[in-house]
Design a protein around this motif. Structure first.
Motif, PDB file in Angstrom:
ATOM      1  N   GLY A 172       0.842  -1.199   0.000  1.00  0.00           N
ATOM      2  CA  GLY A 172       0.000   0.000   0.000  1.00  0.00           C
ATOM      3  C   GLY A 172       0.871   1.241   0.000  1.00  0.00           C
ATOM      4  O   GLY A 172       1.803   1.344   0.805  1.00  0.00           O
ATOM      5  N   THR A 173       0.579   2.169  -0.884  1.00  0.00           N
ATOM      6  CA  THR A 173       1.407   3.359  -0.962  1.00  0.00           C
ATOM      7  C   THR A 173       0.550   4.617  -0.823  1.00  0.00           C
ATOM      8  O   THR A 173      -0.643   4.582  -1.113  1.00  0.00           O
ATOM      9  CB  THR A 173       2.244   3.338  -2.275  1.00  0.00           C
ATOM     10  OG1 THR A 173       3.079   4.482  -2.303  1.00  0.00           O
ATOM     11  CG2 THR A 173       1.361   3.323  -3.497  1.00  0.00           C
ATOM     12  N   GLY A 174       1.162   5.695  -0.332  1.00  0.00           N
ATOM     13  CA  GLY A 174       0.418   6.950  -0.155  1.00  0.00           C
ATOM     14  C   GLY A 174      -0.776   6.731   0.760  1.00  0.00           C
ATOM     15  O   GLY A 174      -0.629   6.181   1.863  1.00  0.00           O
ATOM     16  N   PRO A 175      -1.966   7.132   0.330  1.00  0.00           N
ATOM     17  CA  PRO A 175      -3.142   7.018   1.200  1.00  0.00           C
ATOM     18  C   PRO A 175      -3.500   5.582   1.572  1.00  0.00           C
ATOM     19  O   PRO A 175      -4.284   5.358   2.497  1.00  0.00           O
ATOM     20  CB  PRO A 175      -4.270   7.666   0.377  1.00  0.00           C
ATOM     21  CG  PRO A 175      -3.761   7.772  -1.023  1.00  0.00           C
ATOM     22  CD  PRO A 175      -2.264   7.819  -0.938  1.00  0.00           C
ATOM     23  N   HIS A 176      -2.958   4.600   0.857  1.00  0.00           N
ATOM     24  CA  HIS A 176      -3.244   3.195   1.176  1.00  0.00           C
ATOM     25  C   HIS A 176      -2.281   2.630   2.222  1.00  0.00           C
ATOM     26  O   HIS A 176      -2.481   1.513   2.707  1.00  0.00           O
ATOM     27  CB  HIS A 176      -3.127   2.327  -0.077  1.00  0.00           C
ATOM     28  CG  HIS A 176      -4.059   2.711  -1.179  1.00  0.00           C
ATOM     29  ND1 HIS A 176      -3.816   2.426  -2.495  1.00  0.00           N
ATOM     30  CD2 HIS A 176      -5.243   3.373  -1.158  1.00  0.00           C
ATOM     31  CE1 HIS A 176      -4.808   2.895  -3.242  1.00  0.00           C
ATOM     32  NE2 HIS A 176      -5.679   3.481  -2.460  1.00  0.00           N
ATOM     33  N   SER A 177      -1.209   3.366   2.534  1.00  0.00           N
ATOM     34  CA  SER A 177      -0.205   2.810   3.434  1.00  0.00           C
ATOM     35  C   SER A 177      -0.785   2.617   4.838  1.00  0.00           C
ATOM     36  O   SER A 177      -1.701   3.329   5.247  1.00  0.00           O
ATOM     37  CB  SER A 177       1.019   3.731   3.483  1.00  0.00           C
ATOM     38  OG  SER A 177       0.641   5.025   3.908  1.00  0.00           O
ATOM     39  N   GLY A 178      -0.278   1.627   5.544  1.00  0.00           N
ATOM     40  CA  GLY A 178      -0.695   1.388   6.925  1.00  0.00           C
ATOM     41  C   GLY A 178      -1.963   0.566   7.067  1.00  0.00           C
ATOM     42  O   GLY A 178      -2.350   0.239   8.183  1.00  0.00           O
ATOM     43  N   ARG A 179      -2.614   0.251   5.948  1.00  0.00           N
ATOM     44  CA  ARG A 179      -3.842  -0.546   6.043  1.00  0.00           C
ATOM     45  C   ARG A 179      -3.532  -2.029   6.123  1.00  0.00           C
ATOM     46  O   ARG A 179      -2.724  -2.541   5.339  1.00  0.00           O
ATOM     47  CB  ARG A 179      -4.741  -0.288   4.834  1.00  0.00           C
ATOM     48  CG  ARG A 179      -5.660   0.893   5.059  1.00  0.00           C
ATOM     49  CD  ARG A 179      -6.237   1.438   3.784  1.00  0.00           C
ATOM     50  NE  ARG A 179      -7.018   0.448   3.074  1.00  0.00           N
ATOM     51  CZ  ARG A 179      -7.850   0.756   2.086  1.00  0.00           C
ATOM     52  NH1 ARG A 179      -8.023   2.014   1.729  1.00  0.00           N
ATOM     53  NH2 ARG A 179      -8.513  -0.188   1.468  1.00  0.00           N
ATOM     54  N   ALA A 180      -4.199  -2.730   7.040  1.00  0.00           N
ATOM     55  CA  ALA A 180      -3.999  -4.178   7.174  1.00  0.00           C
ATOM     56  C   ALA A 180      -4.634  -4.872   5.972  1.00  0.00           C
ATOM     57  O   ALA A 180      -5.748  -4.544   5.583  1.00  0.00           O
ATOM     58  CB  ALA A 180      -4.638  -4.676   8.455  1.00  0.00           C
ATOM     59  N   GLY A 181      -3.931  -5.834   5.392  1.00  0.00           N
ATOM     60  CA  GLY A 181      -4.495  -6.651   4.317  1.00  0.00           C
ATOM     61  C   GLY A 181      -4.898  -5.858   3.094  1.00  0.00           C
ATOM     62  O   GLY A 181      -5.815  -6.250   2.368  1.00  0.00           O
ATOM     63  N   HIS A 182      -4.210  -4.754   2.834  1.00  0.00           N
ATOM     64  CA  HIS A 182      -4.571  -3.930   1.673  1.00  0.00           C
ATOM     65  C   HIS A 182      -4.395  -4.720   0.375  1.00  0.00           C
ATOM     66  O   HIS A 182      -3.333  -5.295   0.120  1.00  0.00           O
ATOM     67  CB  HIS A 182      -3.689  -2.682   1.641  1.00  0.00           C
ATOM     68  CG  HIS A 182      -3.899  -1.853   0.416  1.00  0.00           C
ATOM     69  ND1 HIS A 182      -5.084  -1.191   0.166  1.00  0.00           N
ATOM     70  CD2 HIS A 182      -3.101  -1.597  -0.645  1.00  0.00           C
ATOM     71  CE1 HIS A 182      -4.986  -0.542  -0.984  1.00  0.00           C
ATOM     72  NE2 HIS A 182      -3.796  -0.778  -1.499  1.00  0.00           N
ATOM     73  N   VAL A 183      -5.425  -4.741  -0.463  1.00  0.00           N
ATOM     74  CA  VAL A 183      -5.332  -5.411  -1.754  1.00  0.00           C
ATOM     75  C   VAL A 183      -4.654  -4.457  -2.735  1.00  0.00           C
ATOM     76  O   VAL A 183      -5.150  -3.361  -2.969  1.00  0.00           O
ATOM     77  CB  VAL A 183      -6.736  -5.795  -2.277  1.00  0.00           C
ATOM     78  CG1 VAL A 183      -6.627  -6.480  -3.630  1.00  0.00           C
ATOM     79  CG2 VAL A 183      -7.434  -6.702  -1.269  1.00  0.00           C
ATOM     80  N   PRO A 184      -3.486  -4.857  -3.289  1.00  0.00           N
ATOM     81  CA  PRO A 184      -2.728  -3.937  -4.144  1.00  0.00           C
ATOM     82  C   PRO A 184      -3.548  -3.422  -5.324  1.00  0.00           C
ATOM     83  O   PRO A 184      -4.307  -4.175  -5.932  1.00  0.00           O
ATOM     84  CB  PRO A 184      -1.556  -4.808  -4.631  1.00  0.00           C
ATOM     85  CG  PRO A 184      -1.416  -5.881  -3.613  1.00  0.00           C
ATOM     86  CD  PRO A 184      -2.800  -6.148  -3.119  1.00  0.00           C
ATOM     87  N   THR A 185      -3.391  -2.142  -5.617  1.00  0.00           N
ATOM     88  CA  THR A 185      -4.125  -1.494  -6.709  1.00  0.00           C
ATOM     89  C   THR A 185      -3.134  -1.037  -7.770  1.00  0.00           C
ATOM     90  O   THR A 185      -1.938  -1.314  -7.702  1.00  0.00           O
ATOM     91  CB  THR A 185      -4.889  -0.257  -6.198  1.00  0.00           C
ATOM     92  OG1 THR A 185      -3.929   0.774  -5.891  1.00  0.00           O
ATOM     93  CG2 THR A 185      -5.677  -0.567  -4.944  1.00  0.00           C
ATOM     94  N   ASP A 186      -3.636  -0.272  -8.730  1.00  0.00           N
ATOM     95  CA  ASP A 186      -2.758   0.270  -9.776  1.00  0.00           C
ATOM     96  C   ASP A 186      -2.150   1.615  -9.382  1.00  0.00           C
ATOM     97  O   ASP A 186      -1.547   2.295 -10.209  1.00  0.00           O
ATOM     98  CB  ASP A 186      -3.531   0.402 -11.093  1.00  0.00           C
ATOM     99  CG  ASP A 186      -3.791  -0.963 -11.701  1.00  0.00           C
ATOM    100  OD1 ASP A 186      -2.929  -1.848 -11.535  1.00  0.00           O
ATOM    101  OD2 ASP A 186      -4.858  -1.157 -12.303  1.00  0.00           O
ATOM    102  N   ARG A 187      -2.320   2.026  -8.129  1.00  0.00           N
ATOM    103  CA  ARG A 187      -1.690   3.276  -7.709  1.00  0.00           C
ATOM    104  C   ARG A 187      -0.161   3.127  -7.775  1.00  0.00           C
ATOM    105  O   ARG A 187       0.388   2.111  -7.376  1.00  0.00           O
ATOM    106  CB  ARG A 187      -2.117   3.656  -6.287  1.00  0.00           C
ATOM    107  CG  ARG A 187      -1.661   5.084  -5.923  1.00  0.00           C
ATOM    108  CD  ARG A 187      -1.971   5.454  -4.498  1.00  0.00           C
ATOM    109  NE  ARG A 187      -1.660   6.852  -4.232  1.00  0.00           N
ATOM    110  CZ  ARG A 187      -0.433   7.341  -4.061  1.00  0.00           C
ATOM    111  NH1 ARG A 187       0.617   6.549  -4.138  1.00  0.00           N
ATOM    112  NH2 ARG A 187      -0.253   8.627  -3.819  1.00  0.00           N
ATOM    113  N   ARG A 188       0.503   4.170  -8.279  1.00  0.00           N
ATOM    114  CA  ARG A 188       1.952   4.133  -8.404  1.00  0.00           C
ATOM    115  C   ARG A 188       2.614   4.811  -7.198  1.00  0.00           C
ATOM    116  O   ARG A 188       2.052   5.744  -6.629  1.00  0.00           O
ATOM    117  CB  ARG A 188       2.391   4.858  -9.676  1.00  0.00           C
ATOM    118  CG  ARG A 188       2.009   4.095 -10.922  1.00  0.00           C
ATOM    119  CD  ARG A 188       2.341   4.850 -12.196  1.00  0.00           C
ATOM    120  NE  ARG A 188       1.682   4.210 -13.327  1.00  0.00           N
ATOM    121  CZ  ARG A 188       2.143   3.129 -13.958  1.00  0.00           C
ATOM    122  NH1 ARG A 188       3.300   2.610 -13.585  1.00  0.00           N
ATOM    123  NH2 ARG A 188       1.482   2.591 -14.949  1.00  0.00           N
TER     124      ARG A 188
END
Lengths: 367, 367
Positions: free
Chosen positions: A196-212
């Protein structure tokens, strides 16, 4: 290894005869693996009343490499759509079992009914989480597998950190990590890799997206290797670019302090909820308690998420040789966050205290 | 899309009231996805008695992108260890439901008991495979998703064929295919990619090993993409090197003939076992019937292995707009084998007959 599995089945048999069952039907795959050394898809394990039998559906592709112990009878069904659990009930009944304990937390209502109807004179009892409890404390060989799994995950993560990250998507980073796990000898990832990067960072079990990945981002990576069936877990958070912002350093230090407090609370005899409390109170005190999930760690082994749970309501005490994760994290909606996750083995202070399996640095690296 | 899901829930509600239940508890993830458009981990869907509610555990990471319909209430549990199914029984009881149908083929005995004890006046009936049956015939939007999934798999496979294969391991080829699926827009693989070379070729569901591709090998690849939840499947067998051996050509032609016979038998009204028989008899006649698995094809959709099964004992007839695989294969122990697998949609002859979704050539390519 076959002696190990036979001894485990012996302990299960002793438990069953102590509770009035002369056979046990094990259906949960990780439990079968623990007791038989393999768990072919769809198979069940019948322990007792006479011999132990691994019963599998018809016409399975052979498992790559793994095979059952020589002393364990393997029975493949003839009928293409037969249910091995039903066949087990039939066999147990024919072998004169009076009561058979089944895993009611795993077996479906429909299968349970099918068992009852094929062997109406066999009393079905509840085995409960007996095998899960046997699995809690790991032996040396199991810990050796976890140690190798952790080493593989450390290597895969270390290599990623040496590559260029900016501009790459979460999905690609996750796939690359999984490829590297396999390169280093893992059977596969222990669980779906979370990036998880940027606003997705720190989330448990984050499903990877196309965010760069972008300059200034937090980047949270959580991965694990599976080695001879055993699964470990490591999570780290990095900052992308030359220098972290103040809020990033502050948040990182706080989560790091919580994670350290959790690690330091690991000891034989410590209550599960004490360990959780140690990590949780650091974040609570800083006003981030709400951002924390229901637990701050859990057991690992043949499953990535096994007993014990380190949570405020968990009952029980740690033993030596129980491997657990310590993984507090904070995610601030819209901004991102930090998660730090290690796999450790509980050891008494006389042996040097908790054994850290995942050794990648926990300094805040700016990449 | 929200109209679509509400209409599907309407059909389920009609089925339930026809069988005397005023609520249904759906716990199987693919069934929840079908009725709600999303299926957060651990969630259940309560349909009726008044409104429909998606009930999820506390503190889940949000799903990437997907969200429930605007008209569907989402309820997250407060208790960290609460079971959404138990909460659903509680809500249904409080809303005055007399009987609630549950998925006895999915719910465990232990959860079923917990439901019964939280709402003792609620009669628990069996919903059976009602939702699976609703899922059999696909609408245009579902078929469009499958078509895209198949296109992605064809692209990933096509690119692999243009690369050098000799010397690479089964594991690496499988990982590369999975990376390419994601590159082309898949959410991920539809199932674990199977790559088998030499003596491993032709095996269904082969778990990739470290064996390297060699000159003269058969190479069997089976992969699929997941796109908006929908999963397709394609399998092909190639020969490595300049010219195949006679036995390879002979075996390939035979499996190809069996697969074509199965494809040609697909039509609305055709019995499942007729289709299986069409493919199976070609291999039986050549003395390879024993090497064939229990089925020669199956439905695909939100799961990779859904109804119908194309097997000798399967009861029922195909409808138009049912997507299925046709995938006979023969594996000769020690030598290898051939497997050819397509995903097709059943269509009436007036519409041109079965629609082939996976269009990669089935000529025997020498790579």
């Amino acid at each position: 290894m076959s002696d190990v599995h036979a001894a485990r089945r012996g302990r299960l048999r002793a438990h069953c005869s102590g509770t009035g069952s002369d056979a046990a039907l094990v259906s949960r795959p990780a439990n079968i693996h623990y007791l038989a050394g393999v768990a072919p898809p769809g198979a069940v394990l019948l322990v007792g009343p006479a011999e132990d039998i691994l019963i599998r559906p018809r016409d399975l592709p052979e498992e790559g490499g793994a095979r059952a112990d020589d002393d364990l009878r393997v029975h493949a069904l003839d009928a293409p759509d037969g249910d091995p659990a039903v066949a087990a009930a039939d066999l147990a009944g024919a072998a004169g079992a009076g009561a058979m304990a089944v895993e009611e937390h795993h077996l479906t209502v429909a299968r349970h009914r099918a068992l009852a109807s094929v062997a109406p004179r066999l009393r079905l009892a509840d085995l409960g989480r007996t095998v899960e409890e046997l699995r809690l404390v790991k032996d040396d060989e199991e810990i050796a597998c976890l140690r190798i799994a952790a080493e593989i995950a450390d290597q895969a993560l270390g290599e990623l950190l040496e590559s260029i990250l900016v501009g790459r998507t979460e999905r690609h980073l996750a796939l690359e990590l999984e490829r590297r796990l396999v390169d280093h000898g893992a059977q596969g990832p222990a669980f779906p890799t979370a990036v998880g990067t940027g606003p997705h960072s720190g989330r448990a079990g984050h499903v990877p997206t196309d965010r760069r990945v972008e300059e200034g981002d937090f980047l949270t990576v959580c991965l694990g290797a599976r080695y001879r069936g055993y699964r470990c877990e490591i999570g780290r958070t990095f900052v992308i670019g030359a220098a972290p912002d103040d809020w990033q350093i502050e948040l990182y230090d706080m989560v790091f302090a919580a994670q350290r407090a959790g690690r330091e609370a690991l000891a034989p005899g410590a209550e599960y909820r004490e360990v959780d409390h140690a990590a949780r109170q650091v974040l609570d005190a800083a006003g981030h308690g709400e951002a924390l999930g229901p637990w701050t760690g859990h057991g690992v082994g043949l499953e990535i998420d096994e007993d014990p749970k380190l949570s405020p309501a968990a009952m029980g005490k740690l033993d030596a040789c129980v491997p657990v994760t310590v993984e507090p994290g904070v995610h601030l909606p819209g901004r991102g966050g930090v998660r730090i996750d290690d796999t450790l083995v509980v050891r008494p202070p006389a042996d040097g205290g908790p054994e850290l399996l995942t050794i990648t640095t926990k300094e805040l690296l700016a990449l």
